[in-house]
Motif scaffolding. Structure first.
Motif, PDB file in Angstrom:
ATOM      1  N   THR A 148     -61.045  91.635  31.423  1.00 20.29           N
ATOM      2  CA  THR A 148     -61.280  90.284  31.726  1.00 20.29           C
ATOM      3  C   THR A 148     -61.287  89.846  29.946  1.00 20.29           C
ATOM      4  O   THR A 148     -62.242  90.018  29.165  1.00 20.29           O
ATOM      5  CB  THR A 148     -62.309  89.769  32.249  1.00 20.29           C
ATOM      6  OG1 THR A 148     -61.617  87.973  32.959  1.00 20.29           O
ATOM      7  CG2 THR A 148     -63.816  90.526  31.663  1.00 20.29           C
ATOM      8  N   GLY A 149     -60.321  88.376  30.139  1.00 20.02           N
ATOM      9  CA  GLY A 149     -59.823  87.804  29.115  1.00 20.02           C
ATOM     10  C   GLY A 149     -61.754  86.696  28.584  1.00 20.02           C
ATOM     11  O   GLY A 149     -62.179  85.431  28.022  1.00 20.02           O
ATOM     12  N   SER A 150     -62.163  86.446  29.929  1.00 21.56           N
ATOM     13  CA  SER A 150     -63.290  85.244  30.471  1.00 21.56           C
ATOM     14  C   SER A 150     -64.128  86.445  30.365  1.00 21.56           C
ATOM     15  O   SER A 150     -64.447  87.209  30.176  1.00 21.56           O
ATOM     16  CB  SER A 150     -62.539  84.994  31.459  1.00 21.56           C
ATOM     17  OG  SER A 150     -64.036  84.237  31.753  1.00 21.56           O
ATOM     18  N   ALA A 160     -58.770  86.822  23.450  1.00 19.27           N
ATOM     19  CA  ALA A 160     -60.047  86.700  23.963  1.00 19.27           C
ATOM     20  C   ALA A 160     -59.670  88.225  24.159  1.00 19.27           C
ATOM     21  O   ALA A 160     -58.427  88.701  24.688  1.00 19.27           O
ATOM     22  CB  ALA A 160     -60.391  86.237  25.243  1.00 19.27           C
ATOM     23  N   PRO A 161     -60.294  89.389  23.527  1.00 17.95           N
ATOM     24  CA  PRO A 161     -59.770  90.534  24.042  1.00 17.95           C
ATOM     25  C   PRO A 161     -60.298  91.163  25.399  1.00 17.95           C
ATOM     26  O   PRO A 161     -61.089  90.139  26.124  1.00 17.95           O
ATOM     27  CB  PRO A 161     -61.409  91.592  23.033  1.00 17.95           C
ATOM     28  CG  PRO A 161     -62.420  90.682  23.203  1.00 17.95           C
ATOM     29  CD  PRO A 161     -61.329  89.400  22.651  1.00 17.95           C
ATOM     30  N   ASP A 162     -59.423  91.578  25.379  1.00 18.19           N
ATOM     31  CA  ASP A 162     -59.391  92.194  27.417  1.00 18.19           C
ATOM     32  C   ASP A 162     -60.780  93.478  27.048  1.00 18.19           C
ATOM     33  O   ASP A 162     -60.654  94.890  27.362  1.00 18.19           O
ATOM     34  CB  ASP A 162     -58.695  93.426  27.639  1.00 18.19           C
ATOM     35  CG  ASP A 162     -57.188  92.069  27.897  1.00 18.19           C
ATOM     36  OD1 ASP A 162     -57.363  91.276  27.896  1.00 18.19           O
ATOM     37  OD2 ASP A 162     -55.804  92.481  28.145  1.00 18.19           O
TER      38      ASP A 162
END
Length: 468
Positions: free
Chosen positions: A454-456, A442-444
């Protein structure tokens, strides 16, 4: 009949041979033969899948001692406001409740297994009616007193249960996707510091309905040791950790909603369709030929039904469509033989011989099944919008069903998401159509609340009719 009507109209289900919505009383549906066959096919798909993972099926009584529910209510969560009591003429008899959930009941069974010398892990499934008022607090596709079918799986073990969690969530997402029901796996956000949690974590498979809302299909509860401590489920003095998986008729009804996006041409996926091939005589003289062709299909394991009453051909076809048959075999008069037709191709097929029927029907059904799955997945993805921040009120019209927003795991940011009143929090996405997301890929992106990388992310949308 529109998709929007289907999402809340029990009468529409009754008109399509699915349920009798008011038998024996309003809110206690009886499933008609066609609907019962559809439910059974869905259940069989999940049964076979869990059996492949080493789960054994058991039968459990629907009635349990009230004492078990009271013990659960005293330390975990109370269902006492939603249960039904069975009364006996013997005033000295122990009160009995209709089972509202499986955890307390299966905990007693597993405790007995351990006393008999059996060793964990334990993995079981069961299917039954649950006596619980589903209209309390949340409104499913219609309000129910007795929920059927209710499929549950329970795992109990010492140590890490992440493999079982993934099996229950992502792998069953693949089962759903294979029958034309697209899903997104999410973890439900919990209010930071909330007391009295039923589970350590709750994971869900959700689907985005065509009319623009989401609904929960399955739930996986990481129960921790709450039940094993309450009911004495210990191995070598160590309380077992437990997982619970479950789905009810809501999954079947959501599948129906997707299948009826075109109200004039509903199509069930061939793997679960009660009628895979509808054999429709164009004229009354073709009834004998139609019966012979249906028998040939049945002999090759293809579920076929003749729609050959004395009404006109259009009425016969309309009735067959209401049954969601994915494939049509139209039989002309004796002088023309049969014509194999897919729903929208009526009138454009070619004449076939009886010996070709089964092979060509199986080929068409396989291709159609793949096509329906692909269309469902593609349509699902189109309903999710990626966004860098929280939606504003003016953005609502742009969101087909859900929006994926970057959100870190800080308590303040979770609270901000739960408190926002523009859209409902569906959950933190963890996968799609049976495949788990790779969190490391997942991109930051900046968190929509605190702007830290965040990658969330969190999925926001409109939940179906006030679902929690």
């Amino acid at each position: 009949m529109t998709a929007a009507t289907w999402t809340g109209d029990a009468a529409a289900l009754q008109r399509s041979y699915i349920v009798s919505a008011k038998y024996p009383v309003s809110g206690a549906s009886g499933w008609l033969p066609h609907g019962y066959a559809l439910c059974s096919n869905v259940l069989d798909a999940f049964r076979a899948f869990f059996a492949s993972g080493g789960y054994e099926e058991l039968g459990l009584a629907s009635a349990v001692p009230l004492d078990a529910m009271e013990r659960q209510a005293g330390s975990i969560k109370s269902f006492l406001d939603r249960i039904y009591l069975l009364r006996s003429g013997d005033e000295q008899a122990e009160p009995v409740a209709l089972a509202s959930t499986i955890e307390a009941q299966i905990s007693g069974v597993m405790a007995a297994w351990l006393r008999e010398g059996h060793r964990p892990p334990f993995r079981v499934t069961t299917v039954r009616t649950v006596g619980r008022h589903e209209g309390h607090g949340t409104r499913p596709l219609w309000m129910e007193r007795f929920v059927w079918p209710f499929f549950e799986a329970q795992a109990a073990f010492v140590g890490d249960g992440s493999a079982d969690t993934s099996f229950m969530l992502h792998a069953t997402g693949g089962v759903a996707a294979a029958m034309g029901l697209p899903t997104v796996a999410v973890e439900r956000l919990k209010e930071p510091g909330a007391a009295g949690a039923y589970a350590d974590r709750r994971h869900e498979l959700v689907t985005l309905l065509p009319e623009g809302t989401s609904t929960t299909l399955t739930s996986v509860y990481e129960l921790g040791t709450r039940f094993s401590e309450t009911f004495g489920v210990h191995s070598d003095g160590v309380p077992l950790s437990m997982l619970n998986f479950g789905f009810s008729a809501r999954l079947v009804l959501a599948l129906l909603v997707h299948a009826h996006t075109d109200p004039d041409k509903p199509v069930y996926h061939p793997s679960i369709a009660p009628v895979q091939v509808a054999v429709v005589p164009a004229v009354a003289e073709g009834a004998g030929r139609a019966a012979a062709l249906a028998a040939a299909l049945d002999a090759h394991g293809i579920r076929a039904e003749v729609f050959g009453d004395q009404r006109g051909y259009r009425a016969r076809t309309t009735r067959a469509r209401a049954h969601g048959a994915p494939l049509f075999l139209t039989v002309e008069g004796p002088e023309r033989g049969g014509v194999l037709l897919l729903g929208e191709d009526v009138g454009e097929g070619r004449t076939i011989t009886e010996t070709e029927v089964a092979a060509r029907a199986a080929e068409r059904l396989a291709v159609l099944g793949e096509t329906l799955c692909r269309r469902a997945v593609d349509a699902h993805r189109e309903r999710i919008l990626d966004r860098a921040g929280f939606p504003e009120p003016g953005d609502l019209a742009r969101i087909p069903a859900a929006v994926r927003v970057p959100l870190c795991t800080a308590a303040a940011c979770v609270s901000a998401a739960l408190d926002q009143d523009v859209l409902d929090v569906i959950g933190r996405p963890t996968g799609e159509n049976g495949a788990a997301y790779d969190a490391g890929a997942a991109p930051d992106r900046p968190c929509a609340h605190c702007a830290r990388p965040t990658g969330s992310s969190v999925l926001l949308g409109r939940k179906f009719r006030g679902e929690k």
